[in-house]
Write an enzyme that holds these catalytic residues in place. Structure first.
Site, PDB file in Angstrom:
ATOM      1  N   ARG A  61     -99.451 -46.258 -82.283  1.00 53.76           N
ATOM      2  CA  ARG A  61    -100.056 -45.112 -81.700  1.00 53.76           C
ATOM      3  C   ARG A  61    -101.522 -45.068 -81.577  1.00 53.76           C
ATOM      4  O   ARG A  61    -102.125 -43.905 -81.254  1.00 53.76           O
ATOM      5  CB  ARG A  61     -99.281 -43.633 -82.403  1.00 53.76           C
ATOM      6  CG  ARG A  61     -98.176 -43.192 -81.571  1.00 53.76           C
ATOM      7  CD  ARG A  61     -97.894 -42.058 -82.478  1.00 53.76           C
ATOM      8  NE  ARG A  61     -97.112 -40.950 -81.545  1.00 53.76           N
ATOM      9  CZ  ARG A  61     -95.693 -40.829 -81.916  1.00 53.76           C
ATOM     10  NH1 ARG A  61     -94.965 -41.718 -82.589  1.00 53.76           N
ATOM     11  NH2 ARG A  61     -95.013 -39.772 -81.091  1.00 53.76           N
TER      12      ARG A  61
ATOM     13  N   ARG B 277     -85.704 -30.063 -75.679  1.00 52.06           N
ATOM     14  CA  ARG B 277     -85.259 -31.181 -76.362  1.00 52.06           C
ATOM     15  C   ARG B 277     -84.507 -30.781 -77.665  1.00 52.06           C
ATOM     16  O   ARG B 277     -84.872 -30.052 -78.374  1.00 52.06           O
ATOM     17  CB  ARG B 277     -86.360 -32.263 -76.981  1.00 52.06           C
ATOM     18  CG  ARG B 277     -85.976 -33.133 -77.980  1.00 52.06           C
ATOM     19  CD  ARG B 277     -86.616 -34.494 -78.213  1.00 52.06           C
ATOM     20  NE  ARG B 277     -88.039 -34.184 -78.602  1.00 52.06           N
ATOM     21  CZ  ARG B 277     -88.872 -35.157 -78.733  1.00 52.06           C
ATOM     22  NH1 ARG B 277     -88.793 -36.403 -78.127  1.00 52.06           N
ATOM     23  NH2 ARG B 277     -90.148 -34.939 -79.168  1.00 52.06           N
TER      24      ARG B 277
ATOM     25  N   ARG C 138     -86.718 -29.732 -82.914  1.00 51.72           N
ATOM     26  CA  ARG C 138     -87.575 -30.023 -84.059  1.00 51.72           C
ATOM     27  C   ARG C 138     -88.570 -28.905 -84.098  1.00 51.72           C
ATOM     28  O   ARG C 138     -89.262 -28.607 -83.078  1.00 51.72           O
ATOM     29  CB  ARG C 138     -88.275 -31.312 -83.505  1.00 51.72           C
ATOM     30  CG  ARG C 138     -87.271 -32.407 -83.710  1.00 51.72           C
ATOM     31  CD  ARG C 138     -87.565 -33.831 -83.121  1.00 51.72           C
ATOM     32  NE  ARG C 138     -89.167 -34.098 -83.124  1.00 51.72           N
ATOM     33  CZ  ARG C 138     -89.468 -35.445 -82.579  1.00 51.72           C
ATOM     34  NH1 ARG C 138     -88.818 -36.101 -82.141  1.00 51.72           N
ATOM     35  NH2 ARG C 138     -90.750 -35.504 -82.533  1.00 51.72           N
TER      36      ARG C 138
ATOM     37  N   LYS D 236     -89.720 -41.947 -74.005  1.00 49.48           N
ATOM     38  CA  LYS D 236     -89.410 -43.316 -74.747  1.00 49.48           C
ATOM     39  C   LYS D 236     -88.220 -43.533 -75.522  1.00 49.48           C
ATOM     40  O   LYS D 236     -87.312 -44.682 -75.521  1.00 49.48           O
ATOM     41  CB  LYS D 236     -90.644 -43.449 -75.676  1.00 49.48           C
ATOM     42  CG  LYS D 236     -92.040 -43.219 -75.257  1.00 49.48           C
ATOM     43  CD  LYS D 236     -93.048 -43.345 -76.094  1.00 49.48           C
ATOM     44  CE  LYS D 236     -93.056 -42.289 -77.257  1.00 49.48           C
ATOM     45  NZ  LYS D 236     -93.689 -41.003 -76.745  1.00 49.48           N
TER      46      LYS D 236
ATOM     47  N   ARG E 289    -100.037 -32.362 -79.853  1.00 50.48           N
ATOM     48  CA  ARG E 289     -99.849 -33.636 -79.880  1.00 50.48           C
ATOM     49  C   ARG E 289    -100.287 -34.297 -78.604  1.00 50.48           C
ATOM     50  O   ARG E 289    -100.364 -35.544 -78.630  1.00 50.48           O
ATOM     51  CB  ARG E 289     -98.043 -33.876 -79.872  1.00 50.48           C
ATOM     52  CG  ARG E 289     -97.855 -33.128 -81.183  1.00 50.48           C
ATOM     53  CD  ARG E 289     -96.151 -32.980 -81.384  1.00 50.48           C
ATOM     54  NE  ARG E 289     -95.398 -34.217 -81.158  1.00 50.48           N
ATOM     55  CZ  ARG E 289     -94.336 -34.391 -80.989  1.00 50.48           C
ATOM     56  NH1 ARG E 289     -93.528 -33.171 -80.812  1.00 50.48           N
ATOM     57  NH2 ARG E 289     -93.580 -35.592 -80.834  1.00 50.48           N
TER      58      ARG E 289
HETATM   59  P1  ADP Z   1     -89.940 -39.365 -76.511  1.00 51.61           P
HETATM   60  O1  ADP Z   1     -89.268 -40.488 -77.404  1.00 51.61           O
HETATM   61  O2  ADP Z   1     -90.892 -40.035 -75.635  1.00 51.61           O
HETATM   62  O3  ADP Z   1     -90.625 -38.416 -77.326  1.00 51.61           O
HETATM   63  P2  ADP Z   1     -87.394 -38.469 -75.768  1.00 51.61           P
HETATM   64  O4  ADP Z   1     -86.530 -39.629 -75.167  1.00 51.61           O
HETATM   65  O5  ADP Z   1     -87.026 -37.643 -76.781  1.00 51.61           O
HETATM   66  O6  ADP Z   1     -88.929 -38.420 -75.653  1.00 51.61           O
HETATM   67  O7  ADP Z   1     -87.380 -37.338 -74.310  1.00 51.61           O
HETATM   68  C1  ADP Z   1     -87.677 -35.898 -74.254  1.00 51.61           C
HETATM   69  C2  ADP Z   1     -86.927 -34.996 -73.868  1.00 51.61           C
HETATM   70  O8  ADP Z   1     -86.816 -35.384 -72.348  1.00 51.61           O
HETATM   71  C3  ADP Z   1     -85.527 -35.081 -74.436  1.00 51.61           C
HETATM   72  O9  ADP Z   1     -85.098 -33.867 -74.359  1.00 51.61           O
HETATM   73  C4  ADP Z   1     -84.845 -36.013 -73.467  1.00 51.61           C
HETATM   74  O10 ADP Z   1     -83.169 -35.628 -73.415  1.00 51.61           O
HETATM   75  C5  ADP Z   1     -85.409 -35.340 -72.027  1.00 51.61           C
HETATM   76  N1  ADP Z   1     -85.447 -36.645 -71.162  1.00 51.61           N
HETATM   77  C6  ADP Z   1     -85.882 -37.935 -71.486  1.00 51.61           C
HETATM   78  N2  ADP Z   1     -85.632 -38.669 -70.362  1.00 51.61           N
HETATM   79  C7  ADP Z   1     -85.641 -37.732 -69.403  1.00 51.61           C
HETATM   80  C8  ADP Z   1     -85.510 -37.898 -67.907  1.00 51.61           C
HETATM   81  N3  ADP Z   1     -85.662 -39.051 -67.217  1.00 51.61           N
HETATM   82  N4  ADP Z   1     -85.365 -36.662 -67.219  1.00 51.61           N
HETATM   83  C9  ADP Z   1     -85.185 -35.612 -67.557  1.00 51.61           C
HETATM   84  N5  ADP Z   1     -85.366 -35.410 -69.009  1.00 51.61           N
HETATM   85  C10 ADP Z   1     -85.348 -36.565 -69.642  1.00 51.61           C
HETATM   86  P1  AMP Z   2     -92.006 -39.213 -82.576  1.00 53.10           P
HETATM   87  O1  AMP Z   2     -90.530 -38.955 -83.058  1.00 53.10           O
HETATM   88  O2  AMP Z   2     -92.188 -40.512 -81.909  1.00 53.10           O
HETATM   89  O3  AMP Z   2     -92.157 -38.069 -81.440  1.00 53.10           O
HETATM   90  O4  AMP Z   2     -93.034 -39.124 -83.677  1.00 53.10           O
HETATM   91  C1  AMP Z   2     -93.233 -37.697 -84.234  1.00 53.10           C
HETATM   92  C2  AMP Z   2     -94.235 -37.553 -85.206  1.00 53.10           C
HETATM   93  O5  AMP Z   2     -94.293 -38.668 -86.485  1.00 53.10           O
HETATM   94  C3  AMP Z   2     -95.578 -37.631 -84.418  1.00 53.10           C
HETATM   95  O6  AMP Z   2     -96.024 -36.604 -83.721  1.00 53.10           O
HETATM   96  C4  AMP Z   2     -96.383 -38.219 -85.641  1.00 53.10           C
HETATM   97  O7  AMP Z   2     -96.984 -37.176 -86.421  1.00 53.10           O
HETATM   98  C5  AMP Z   2     -95.427 -38.940 -86.439  1.00 53.10           C
HETATM   99  N1  AMP Z   2     -95.457 -40.430 -86.026  1.00 53.10           N
HETATM  100  C6  AMP Z   2     -94.600 -41.152 -85.560  1.00 53.10           C
HETATM  101  N2  AMP Z   2     -94.690 -42.484 -85.151  1.00 53.10           N
HETATM  102  C7  AMP Z   2     -96.180 -42.637 -85.712  1.00 53.10           C
HETATM  103  C8  AMP Z   2     -97.191 -43.509 -85.533  1.00 53.10           C
HETATM  104  N3  AMP Z   2     -96.864 -44.755 -85.169  1.00 53.10           N
HETATM  105  N4  AMP Z   2     -98.545 -43.355 -86.119  1.00 53.10           N
HETATM  106  C9  AMP Z   2     -98.772 -42.300 -86.660  1.00 53.10           C
HETATM  107  N5  AMP Z   2     -97.988 -41.155 -86.516  1.00 53.10           N
HETATM  108  C10 AMP Z   2     -96.556 -41.431 -86.176  1.00 53.10           C
END
Ligand code: ADP
Ligand code: AMP
Length: 213
Positions: free
Chosen positions: A88, A127, A160, A13, A171
């Site tokens: 969420r 990541r 992280r 995302k 999660r």
């Molecule tokens: P989210 O915001 O949904 O938690 P991220 O955008 O941070 O996810 O992506 C999660 C991990 O996967 C990161 O390490 C990112 O670099 C990697 N990633 C994102 N998109 C792709 C893809 N299309 N193919 C492979 N790895 C990806």
């Molecule tokens: P993210 O960076 O989106 O993966 O979010 C990291 C963590 O922040 C999540 O696992 C939740 O604990 C918290 N968080 C982020 N956005 C929300 C939301 N909209 N509602 C509740 N918790 C959130």
């Protein structure tokens, strides 16, 4: 244009939201980034949020909703935004919907980035995140140009705490229980679009651009 990104943690995302924000000139709003900035800054909100985040749980709606409403009322959100990680829960989506309805507006697109659970743990353990600018990389799939350093701002990249495998599984459960119902919520409003998040990041982005126009 108002876009909501849906999908499991690690689906991509944030990666896609940044690209959308850049192409369409919209602010990228990540509630996770806002919480992490507060944790880093040692604010009261950060101290409270950290308890939940480290446990793999959601931060309570009361806190999260307030932060989101404050953020989207800033002047840079006048023409729209890309929401990444909000809503969420169904109550969070309802609060957003009500706030938009008061201005005769609505979410235009809810993009579900679909990735199977089996791929998620790999995505998360690889990541690496930049806490300064929100940049996200993957050790294997999307490596930075210089190992351990953010391409965009030169800061150090970290794993992280909540990306450790045991927390990731929690999660994922929370996602299935509390967040996945949003797919039906936005489907019912006619704005849901699904993309295959298992593709390469540029292919996923091309699919999204085809949707957004
Ligand atoms: P989210 O915001 O949904 O938690 P991220 O955008 O941070 O996810 O992506 C999660 C991990 O996967 C990161 O390490 C990112 O670099 C990697 N990633 C994102 N998109 C792709 C893809 N299309 N193919 C492979 N790895 C990806
Ligand atoms: P993210 O960076 O989106 O993966 O979010 C990291 C963590 O922040 C999540 O696992 C939740 O604990 C918290 N968080 C982020 N956005 C929300 C939301 N909209 N509602 C509740 N918790 C959130």
């Amino acid at each position: 244009m108002k876009v909501v990104m849906l999908g499991a943690p690690g689906a991509g995302k944030g990666t896609q939201a940044k690209m959308i924000a850049e192409k369409y000139g919209l602010p990228h709003i990540s509630t996770g980034d806002i919480f992490r900035a507060n944790i880093k800054g040692g604010t009261a909100l950060g101290v409270e949020a950290k308890k939940y985040i480290d446990a793999g749980q959601l931060v309570p709606d009361e806190l999260t909703v307030k932060i989101l409403l404050d953020r989207v009322s800033q002047p840079d959100c006048e023409k729209g935004y890309v929401l990444d990680g909000y809503p969420r829960t169904i109550p969070q989506a309802e609060v957003l919907e009500k706030a938009l309805q008061e201005r005769n507006e609505q979410v235009d697109f809810a993009i579900d980035v679909n990735v199977a659970d089996e791929n998620i743990v790999n995505r998360m353990s690889g990541r690496r995140a930049c806490l300064k600018c929100g940049g996200t990389y993957h050790l294997v799939h999307i490596p930075p140009k210089v190992e351990g350093i953010c391409d965009a701002c030169g800061s150090e990249l970290i794993l992280r705490d909540d990306d450790k495998p045991e927390t990731v599984l929690k999660r994922l459960n929370v996602y299935h229980e509390q967040t996945q119902p949003l797919i039906d919520f936005y489907q019912a409003r006619g704005v849901l679009r699904t993309v295959d998040g298992a593709k390469d990041k540029n292919e996923v982005f091309a699919d999204i651009v085809a949707i957004l126009g």
